[in-house]
Structure formats: C-alpha cells, structure tokens
Scaffold this motif. Structure first.
Motif, PDB file in Angstrom:
ATOM      1  N   CYS A 172       0.852  -1.188   0.000  1.00 46.30           N
ATOM      2  CA  CYS A 172       0.000   0.000   0.000  1.00 46.30           C
ATOM      3  C   CYS A 172       0.888   1.238   0.000  1.00 46.30           C
ATOM      4  O   CYS A 172       2.065   1.182   0.360  1.00 46.30           O
ATOM      5  CB  CYS A 172      -0.942   0.015   1.201  1.00 46.30           C
ATOM      6  SG  CYS A 172      -0.131  -0.026   2.806  1.00 46.30           S
ATOM      7  N   ASP A 173       0.317   2.357  -0.403  1.00 47.28           N
ATOM      8  CA  ASP A 173       1.030   3.633  -0.449  1.00 47.28           C
ATOM      9  C   ASP A 173       0.920   4.302   0.914  1.00 47.28           C
ATOM     10  O   ASP A 173      -0.174   4.709   1.308  1.00 47.28           O
ATOM     11  CB  ASP A 173       0.423   4.524  -1.533  1.00 47.28           C
ATOM     12  CG  ASP A 173       1.132   5.854  -1.659  1.00 47.28           C
ATOM     13  OD1 ASP A 173       2.099   6.097  -0.903  1.00 47.28           O
ATOM     14  OD2 ASP A 173       0.719   6.671  -2.508  1.00 47.28           O
ATOM     15  N   PRO A 174       2.026   4.454   1.665  1.00 44.27           N
ATOM     16  CA  PRO A 174       1.943   5.023   3.015  1.00 44.27           C
ATOM     17  C   PRO A 174       1.481   6.473   3.051  1.00 44.27           C
ATOM     18  O   PRO A 174       1.085   6.964   4.108  1.00 44.27           O
ATOM     19  CB  PRO A 174       3.384   4.882   3.540  1.00 44.27           C
ATOM     20  CG  PRO A 174       4.235   4.790   2.321  1.00 44.27           C
ATOM     21  CD  PRO A 174       3.406   4.087   1.294  1.00 44.27           C
ATOM     22  N   LYS A 175       1.508   7.149   1.918  1.00 41.87           N
ATOM     23  CA  LYS A 175       1.009   8.531   1.895  1.00 41.87           C
ATOM     24  C   LYS A 175      -0.506   8.575   2.087  1.00 41.87           C
ATOM     25  O   LYS A 175      -1.050   9.575   2.540  1.00 41.87           O
ATOM     26  CB  LYS A 175       1.385   9.224   0.579  1.00 41.87           C
ATOM     27  CG  LYS A 175       2.882   9.400   0.365  1.00 41.87           C
ATOM     28  CD  LYS A 175       3.173  10.329  -0.782  1.00 41.87           C
ATOM     29  CE  LYS A 175       2.667   9.781  -2.113  1.00 41.87           C
ATOM     30  NZ  LYS A 175       3.395   8.555  -2.527  1.00 41.87           N
ATOM     31  N   GLU A 176      -1.174   7.491   1.717  1.00 41.56           N
ATOM     32  CA  GLU A 176      -2.632   7.458   1.806  1.00 41.56           C
ATOM     33  C   GLU A 176      -3.173   6.346   2.705  1.00 41.56           C
ATOM     34  O   GLU A 176      -4.250   6.493   3.291  1.00 41.56           O
ATOM     35  CB  GLU A 176      -3.240   7.302   0.412  1.00 41.56           C
ATOM     36  CG  GLU A 176      -2.947   8.436  -0.547  1.00 41.56           C
ATOM     37  CD  GLU A 176      -3.714   8.283  -1.848  1.00 41.56           C
ATOM     38  OE1 GLU A 176      -4.957   8.375  -1.806  1.00 41.56           O
ATOM     39  OE2 GLU A 176      -3.070   8.060  -2.892  1.00 41.56           O
ATOM     40  N   VAL A 177      -2.426   5.250   2.800  1.00 39.46           N
ATOM     41  CA  VAL A 177      -2.950   4.060   3.473  1.00 39.46           C
ATOM     42  C   VAL A 177      -1.995   3.627   4.581  1.00 39.46           C
ATOM     43  O   VAL A 177      -0.786   3.453   4.345  1.00 39.46           O
ATOM     44  CB  VAL A 177      -3.140   2.905   2.466  1.00 39.46           C
ATOM     45  CG1 VAL A 177      -3.751   1.692   3.157  1.00 39.46           C
ATOM     46  CG2 VAL A 177      -4.019   3.349   1.297  1.00 39.46           C
ATOM     47  N   ASP A 178      -2.532   3.435   5.776  1.00 40.05           N
ATOM     48  CA  ASP A 178      -1.728   2.950   6.892  1.00 40.05           C
ATOM     49  C   ASP A 178      -1.477   1.450   6.757  1.00 40.05           C
ATOM     50  O   ASP A 178      -0.356   0.972   6.933  1.00 40.05           O
ATOM     51  CB  ASP A 178      -2.448   3.246   8.214  1.00 40.05           C
ATOM     52  CG  ASP A 178      -1.666   2.771   9.423  1.00 40.05           C
ATOM     53  OD1 ASP A 178      -0.597   3.334   9.682  1.00 40.05           O
ATOM     54  OD2 ASP A 178      -2.122   1.817  10.094  1.00 40.05           O
ATOM     55  N   ARG A 179      -2.534   0.704   6.431  1.00 37.41           N
ATOM     56  CA  ARG A 179      -2.411  -0.735   6.234  1.00 37.41           C
ATOM     57  C   ARG A 179      -3.682  -1.260   5.591  1.00 37.41           C
ATOM     58  O   ARG A 179      -4.677  -0.528   5.472  1.00 37.41           O
ATOM     59  CB  ARG A 179      -2.169  -1.456   7.553  1.00 37.41           C
ATOM     60  CG  ARG A 179      -3.300  -1.340   8.565  1.00 37.41           C
ATOM     61  CD  ARG A 179      -2.910  -1.959   9.891  1.00 37.41           C
ATOM     62  NE  ARG A 179      -3.925  -1.809  10.907  1.00 37.41           N
ATOM     63  CZ  ARG A 179      -4.903  -2.688  11.139  1.00 37.41           C
ATOM     64  NH1 ARG A 179      -4.974  -3.795  10.402  1.00 37.41           N
ATOM     65  NH2 ARG A 179      -5.789  -2.492  12.089  1.00 37.41           N
ATOM     66  N   THR A 180      -3.664  -2.515   5.206  1.00 34.84           N
ATOM     67  CA  THR A 180      -4.856  -3.177   4.677  1.00 34.84           C
ATOM     68  C   THR A 180      -5.163  -4.399   5.546  1.00 34.84           C
ATOM     69  O   THR A 180      -4.306  -4.910   6.259  1.00 34.84           O
ATOM     70  CB  THR A 180      -4.659  -3.625   3.218  1.00 34.84           C
ATOM     71  OG1 THR A 180      -3.610  -4.607   3.158  1.00 34.84           O
ATOM     72  CG2 THR A 180      -4.310  -2.443   2.320  1.00 34.84           C
ATOM     73  N   PHE A 181      -6.409  -4.836   5.475  1.00 33.95           N
ATOM     74  CA  PHE A 181      -6.803  -6.069   6.151  1.00 33.95           C
ATOM     75  C   PHE A 181      -7.958  -6.690   5.380  1.00 33.95           C
ATOM     76  O   PHE A 181      -8.574  -6.031   4.523  1.00 33.95           O
ATOM     77  CB  PHE A 181      -7.190  -5.804   7.616  1.00 33.95           C
ATOM     78  CG  PHE A 181      -8.469  -5.020   7.796  1.00 33.95           C
ATOM     79  CD1 PHE A 181      -9.676  -5.661   8.036  1.00 33.95           C
ATOM     80  CD2 PHE A 181      -8.458  -3.631   7.713  1.00 33.95           C
ATOM     81  CE1 PHE A 181     -10.847  -4.948   8.191  1.00 33.95           C
ATOM     82  CE2 PHE A 181      -9.630  -2.899   7.876  1.00 33.95           C
ATOM     83  CZ  PHE A 181     -10.826  -3.557   8.117  1.00 33.95           C
TER      84      PHE A 181
END
Length: 209
Positions: free
Chosen positions: A124-133
């Motif tokens: 994921c892009d850390p500029k927009e997304v902290d993490r996915t689940f």
C-alpha cells in the motif's frame, strides 16, 4: 404558432439533450472498488485503513477510490486509484461487477465497482494508506450490520427568506433520518459509508444465490 403536439416534441428533444449534458457533467464525481482477494478459507474482502496524517477521516476504514479525473470513465478511475493506493499493476485488477451510481458522502455522485486482485501481497502507499486487512466474504453472508439512526437537521442559511414562506420561522420542517450501519466483531471497526457499501454488496450477493 406551434401546435401543442409540436411543443411536446420539442420538450421531449430538449429534455433528452439536457439529461445527456447533465449526466456528462456528473462524471466529475468519484469511484471506488470493492476488492476481493483469495484467502485461506476462500474469497475475502479487502479494506484499507486510511493514513493517520490525512486531513479527512484519518485512521478510518475505506475502500480504494477517489475522484474521477478529466477524460476518465468511473471504471478507469476506480482501477487507477486502486493501483495507486495498493501499489499494484493495472493488469492485476479485474473488474467483475459494476454496481452503478450512488449518492456518496456530501451527496456527490459515486460509482461502485467490485474487482478481483490477482497476486496481491499486502502492499500500500503510506502517503494514503496505513495498512490493509481482509474479512472473509462468508462472514458478511452470515452477519448483518447493526444499524443506528441519526436525525438530519434542517438549518437554513442566514439569508433564508423566512418572510415569504407560510409560518415563517415556525415552519414545521419534516424530520429526516439517516441510517448508519456498524459491523461489530471486526477490528478495526467498519462503519458509516464503507459499512453501507459493504452491506449493499453483501445483500446483492446473497439475493443472487
């Protein structure tokens, strides 16, 4: 002087052109993708947790998506945003369903798509997304969201012309209610608009059984 029948034909033609222009103007909304990925127990629904430093809804759960750029179709925008936010190649995104247009947050037009992600590795892009689940698709087949109601209050602007409407300041505005769904038992919590889109997707899926 045109006959009433001629005038009706003119109304029909002008409305058709007006609707076409109106729909074209609405292409400036947004689009999201509900991603499906393979898991240990079958298909799973993938969610994003928004980055904590974002101005809008930091740390909340969402689907990949964003505004439709000039010259893009809603489908193109959903795929592009998914690739950018999850850092995947466009070839790995397969759109499998177009759920159509809904009123998004703030009333903007929003197009919803469902897609499969091939070979997704948790990027994921850390500029927009902290993490996915992910949550198993089967879980949403078995669990309905908890729904709470919120009253929408009508608050006229300061320049509202109270003096020209019946009853003036005492006008009895109708109460309007907004349903807010929550999926308990999931960490982080899925609620609000993301939960509404998830519930809609799950309902359509179950109805088609």
């Amino acid at each position: 002087m045109a006959s009433c029948e001629d005038r009706l034909c003119e109304v029909q033609e002008r409305l058709a052109r007006g609707l076409e222009l109106d729909r074209a103007a609405q292409q400036g909304g947004a689009a999201i993708l509900i991603p499906l990925v393979p898991g240990d127990g079958g298909l799973e629904v993938l969610f994003e947790v928004r980055a904590r430093h974002l101005d809008k809804q930091p740390g909340e759960v969402c689907f990949p998506g964003g505004h439709i750029e000039a010259g893009e179709t809603p489908r193109d925008a959903a795929v592009r945003e998914t690739c950018e936010e999850l850092q995947v190649d466009v070839q790995s995104v397969r759109v499998i369903a177009d759920l159509g247009k809904v009123d998004g947050p703030g009333g903007m037009p929003l197009w919803v798509f469902v897609g499969a992600l091939d070979g997704y590795a948790g990027t994921c892009d850390p500029k927009e997304v902290d993490r996915t689940f992910t949550v198993p698709l089967a879980w949403f087949e078995e669990n309905e969201p908890e729904v709470h109601r919120v009253e929408l209050v009508t608050t006229p602007a300061d320049d509202f012309p109270w003096e020209i409407i019946p009853q003036g300041h005492d006008y009895p505005w109708r109460k309007r209610w907004h349903e807010v769904p929550f999926y308990r038992g999931i960490d982080p919590l899925i609620w609000g608009f993301t939960a509404r889109m998830t519930a809609w997707f799950a309902r359509l899926f179950k109805q088609g059984r």
